[in-house]
Design a protein around this motif. Structure first.
Motif, short mmCIF file in Angstrom:
data_model
loop_
_atom_site.label_atom_id
_atom_site.label_comp_id
_atom_site.label_asym_id
_atom_site.label_seq_id
_atom_site.Cartn_x
_atom_site.Cartn_y
_atom_site.Cartn_z
N UNK A 126 1.05 18.87 -9.89
CA UNK A 126 -0.31 18.75 -10.63
C UNK A 126 -0.71 17.37 -10.44
N UNK A 127 -0.35 16.53 -9.81
CA UNK A 127 -0.80 15.26 -9.47
C UNK A 127 -2.02 14.93 -8.53
N UNK A 128 -2.15 15.85 -7.66
CA UNK A 128 -3.18 15.69 -6.60
C UNK A 128 -2.86 15.82 -5.14
N UNK A 129 -1.51 16.01 -4.84
CA UNK A 129 -1.09 15.99 -3.49
C UNK A 129 -1.95 17.21 -2.52
N UNK A 130 -1.75 18.29 -3.23
CA UNK A 130 -2.49 19.27 -2.33
C UNK A 130 -3.74 18.77 -1.89
N UNK A 137 16.54 11.39 3.32
CA UNK A 137 16.36 11.43 4.65
C UNK A 137 15.32 10.95 5.38
N UNK A 138 14.23 10.94 4.44
CA UNK A 138 13.09 10.67 5.26
C UNK A 138 12.77 9.16 5.18
N UNK A 139 12.42 8.31 6.13
CA UNK A 139 12.51 6.91 6.13
C UNK A 139 10.93 6.57 5.20
N UNK A 140 11.22 5.34 4.49
CA UNK A 140 10.04 5.12 3.43
C UNK A 140 8.81 5.07 4.20
N UNK A 141 8.82 4.51 5.22
CA UNK A 141 7.48 4.33 5.98
C UNK A 141 6.91 5.62 6.39
N UNK A 142 7.30 6.75 6.09
CA UNK A 142 6.86 7.94 6.25
C UNK A 142 6.53 8.76 4.96
N UNK A 143 6.58 8.04 3.68
CA UNK A 143 6.53 8.82 2.56
C UNK A 143 5.20 7.95 1.94
N UNK A 144 4.73 8.79 1.17
CA UNK A 144 3.58 8.36 0.28
C UNK A 144 3.60 8.75 -1.07
N UNK A 145 3.89 7.85 -2.11
CA UNK A 145 4.11 8.37 -3.29
C UNK A 145 2.78 8.47 -3.85
N UNK A 146 2.46 9.65 -4.43
CA UNK A 146 1.09 10.13 -5.05
C UNK A 146 1.17 9.55 -6.57
N UNK A 147 0.45 8.53 -7.08
CA UNK A 147 0.84 8.17 -8.73
C UNK A 147 -0.45 8.95 -9.18
N UNK A 148 -0.30 8.71 -10.71
CA UNK A 148 -1.40 9.07 -11.60
C UNK A 148 -2.85 8.41 -11.20
N UNK A 170 -11.09 9.44 -6.77
CA UNK A 170 -10.39 8.35 -6.94
C UNK A 170 -9.14 8.27 -5.78
N UNK A 171 -9.20 8.98 -4.61
CA UNK A 171 -8.18 9.07 -3.81
C UNK A 171 -8.46 8.27 -2.39
N UNK A 172 -9.36 7.84 -2.30
CA UNK A 172 -9.79 7.25 -0.85
C UNK A 172 -8.40 6.44 -0.25
N UNK A 173 -8.02 5.56 -1.11
CA UNK A 173 -6.74 4.81 -0.60
C UNK A 173 -5.69 5.64 -0.07
N UNK A 174 -5.51 6.65 -0.70
CA UNK A 174 -4.57 7.68 -0.16
C UNK A 174 -4.66 8.51 1.01
N UNK A 175 -6.06 8.84 1.03
CA UNK A 175 -6.41 9.33 2.42
C UNK A 175 -6.44 8.28 3.61
N UNK A 176 -6.69 7.15 3.23
CA UNK A 176 -6.70 5.91 4.31
C UNK A 176 -5.21 6.13 4.74
N UNK A 177 -4.20 6.01 3.72
CA UNK A 177 -2.82 5.63 3.93
C UNK A 177 -2.15 6.90 4.78
#
Length: 716
Positions: free
Chosen positions: A98-102, A208-219, A73-80
């Motif tokens: 524990x949400x799946x970032x690693x 300090x990190x621009x929003x465009x360089x951040x990806x929130x990993x949701x549940x 269920x993380x294909x969208x995150x991988x593409x991002x």
């Protein structure tokens, strides 16, 4: 400001020497002919060209984990991640633990590894400064941390970032920093300026990190929960699957919690309601783990977050394969297959390296055990680590670091082998800031490891803590206070503070002298104190004091050798035999300095006979061979002396690494032998290499540097 480069400075010094030879052509040091001058300049220009070609830094890949489980269920995150890196070269995967970032980061590495020249995967529980400065995590040829060269760690950090940037301009690099949860600072800002691709997993939303360089990993979205549950459980009744789906809503789609609950349900159990955000602690508390399983889990939680090789953990912890398999089945530990490329020590620009054959890669795989940071935190909340519940781990470290009587321990492992242990030794060092007296010898081995690896600032206060702990607990009429005083002295001695070393050797001697009864252990340590004091006073050119302690050593040694077998165990006999022959070595060196050649030869003959009976002396053999070289030089057997000197250089490089003084001392001995053989060009080359290392890593050794430069001038 231009970075100071010692190799470049050495080349400029050599150029000035050539100019002097040209200026004084009519004198013996000058050029003998125009042809000689032309050849010398051609050689210099060739060397300078070679220097320019090799002045670029090189990065060595770190071990990479193989992804064994399917990412759900993380294909969208991988593409991002892919798109963000393509646009900005940086992506922060942030979200709760524990949400799946690693898992997302590791899957990205697995899919895109061929697109990069180099990939660095770094697990850190600390900040970016410590992560980048760790030479095991970020290995760059030509760069090694040394506290005296970089008294402030941030200096080394800046130099390493500069090297990474230079490499990134020519090579495509991916750096993955996993589990970085410290607050943002200027160090992080400097790291983000690197032009290479960077993935950082963190629980922190850095402002300090621009929003465009951040990806929130949701549940994980609910439509993926059934697949996740089915993957980590088997043969569940529909009712239990429904329970798990309900549990997924309770924990708001927390991936690790759903995984652990699925495993628990497959064992016929399912915990009740989660405890207000403490999902992992609640789940972990409800697992019916055996004592051995809790123990192994605690030990892995104490160790460094990057994990430990499985074989090494089994050896140190005393855990069983069955215990580890049970923990793995419950998803409480991860077992990663790490592919490690061939590692090299500090690169020598003049050393030729054979190219690997086509289609072949020098890699080896190993199994790495580690615990998810959330599980490690939960374990330590449920069972805080103490010297009591971790005593088996600490004793395991003691045995592994000490080694057997004549086998492999800290002293006899290679520098690279010891570097693998560094993060775990530091983890123990930080977990137990107040060493327990009844584990004094275990903490003593931690101290020894730290100063052997050059961490004197950490080793010294810890050694003093161990000494104070055993003194307060046992009192002065016990062997341990005297023994630990000698360990403090050893740290001072190796950091070149000889006045303090002498004071602590004297303290240890006086404590041990007063201990009764005189058991083997007491006499063994007292003989060590006498030997060390004899050596210290020998260097201070105080023959009266030196001979006093040498004579006392011989009396104690004679008494030990006359002990009954019941008082002197075989292991103790072997250990004392080693120490006794080290003392004989010092006696032989002293006799040689005094011109008593026959005595020195006689002592070395006894040492050589003993050495032949030993199966594996490893690096210890180098010290004995130094005396053999000196005797061969005295007998004018220079060819044999050169052969042994070369063997010693290889041994020192292997066991101590090229940045340590042991290696440089062996280089100097080899150069001295070559100079005596009139092999001027080769002697010059070795002296030149020695000078490069001294100026770069030990600029405060002014006498040694000046002596080496004098040798270079003579070699010209």
């Amino acid at each position: 400001m231009k970075d100071f480069n010692y190799q470049e400075q050495l080349l400029l010094w050599k150029k000035n020497q050539l100019l002097l030879q040209k200026k004084y052509a009519d004198t013996p040091p000058g050029f003998s002919s125009a042809e000689a001058e032309k050849a010398a300049w051609a050689a210099w220009e060739e060397e300078y060209t070679r220097f320019q070609e090799h002045m670029h830094f090189k990065v060595n890949d770190t071990a990479l984990p193989s992804v064994s489980s399917l990412l759900i269920g993380r294909e969208e995150e991988l593409t991002a991640v892919r798109d963000t890196l393509a646009s900005f070269h940086t992506v922060f995967l942030y979200g709760i633990g524990g949400i799946g970032k690693t898992a997302i980061a590791l899957t990205y590495i697995a899919r895109h590894r061929p697109a990069y020249d180099h990939v660095l995967y770094i697990v850190t529980g600390k900040g970016i400064l410590q992560a980048v400065c760790d030479d095991t995590s970020v290995p760059i040829s030509g760069l090694l941390y040394d506290r005296k060269r970089y008294p402030v760690l941030r200096q080394y950090y800046r130099e390493k970032l500069s090297a990474l940037q230079k490499i990134s301009e020519e090579k495509k690099i991916l750096i993955v920093i996993d589990n970085m949860n410290t607050s943002a600072d200027k160090d992080l800002c400097q790291f983000l300026e690197l032009s290479c691709d960077k993935i950082i997993t963190t629980r922190v939303n850095y402002e300090i990190v621009p929003e465009k360089e951040k990806l929130l990993v949701n549940a994980l979205r609910p439509e993926h929960w059934p697949e996740l549950i089915q993957t980590y459980s088997s043969g569940l009744e529909p009712a239990k699957t429904e329970q798990l789906l309900h549990y997924g809503h309770q924990v708001e789609g927390h991936t690790l919690s759903i995984k652990m609950a699925s495993v628990q349900a497959s064992h016929g159990e399912l915990s009740g309601h989660p405890d207000n955000g403490s999902h992992i602690t609640s789940l972990l508390s409800s697992f019916r783990l055996k004592k051995a399983e809790w123990e192994a889990l605690l030990y892995l939680s104490v160790l460094a977050p990057q994990g430990m090789e499985k074989d090494l953990f089994l050896r140190i912890s005393g855990a069983s394969e069955r215990t580890l398999q049970s923990l793995r089945n419950d998803l409480l530990i991860d077992v990663l297959v790490m592919e490690r490329t061939a590692e090299h020590s500090l690169e020598d620009p003049d050393r030729e390296t054979a190219a690997p054959s086509a289609g072949s890669e020098q890699t080896k795989a190993c199994l790495l055990l580690r615990v998810h940071p959330l599980i490690a935190e939960a374990v330590k909340r449920i069972m805080p680590p103490t010297c009591i519940n971790c005593s088996r781990l600490l004793r395991g470290f003691e045995k592994y670091l000490y080694g057997d009587d004549l086998g492999v321990g800290t002293w006899n492992r290679t520098y690279e082998e010891n570097r693998v242990l560094e993060p775990h030794v530091f983890a123990v060092y930080e977990t137990f800031p107040n060493p327990a007296p009844w584990l004094g010898t275990a903490f003593e081995e931690i101290v020894t490891f730290l100063w052997v690896q050059g961490y004197y600032e950490e080793a010294l206060p810890y050694a003093i803590k161990v000494y104070e702990s055993v003194m307060n607990y046992y009192g002065s009429n016990h062997v341990l206070p005297g023994r630990e005083a000698l360990r403090v002295a050893a740290v001072y001695h190796n950091r070149m503070d000889h006045d303090q070393a002498l004071m602590w050797y004297q303290k240890g001697y006086e404590l041990l002298k007063a201990v009764t009864p005189r058991t083997f252990e007491v006499m063994d340590q007292l003989s060590t104190a006498c030997g060390k004091l004899a050596k210290e006073y020998s260097h201070r050119q105080d023959p009266v004091a030196r001979n006093k302690y040498a004579a006392e050593y011989m009396q104690i040694a004679e008494a030990i050798m006359q002990m009954d077998d019941k008082d002197l165990p075989e292991s103790g006999k072997q250990r004392f035999s080693m120490k006794r022959h080290y003392f004989l070595l010092e006696e032989a060196k002293y006799a040689l300095r005094e011109g008593r050649i026959a005595v020195s030869r006689e002592l070395y003959a006894a040492i050589e006979t003993w050495m032949e009976s030993q199966e594996d002396l490893g690096y210890r053999k180098t010290a004995f061979k130094e005396l053999q070289i000196a005797l061969l030089i005295h007998e004018n057997q220079l060819e044999d002396a050169e052969k042994i000197a070369r063997e010693n250089v290889q041994s020192a490089c292997l066991y101590r690494g090229e940045k340590y003084k042991d290696y440089l001392s062996q280089l100097e001995i080899l150069a001295d032998v070559l100079a005596l053989e009139k092999k001027s060009e080769e002697a010059f080359s070795v002296y030149e290499k020695l000078l490069t290392y001294l100026q770069r890593d030990y600029p405060y050794e002014e006498k040694w540097i000046r002596k080496t430069m004098d040798h270079l001038t003579v070699s010209l």
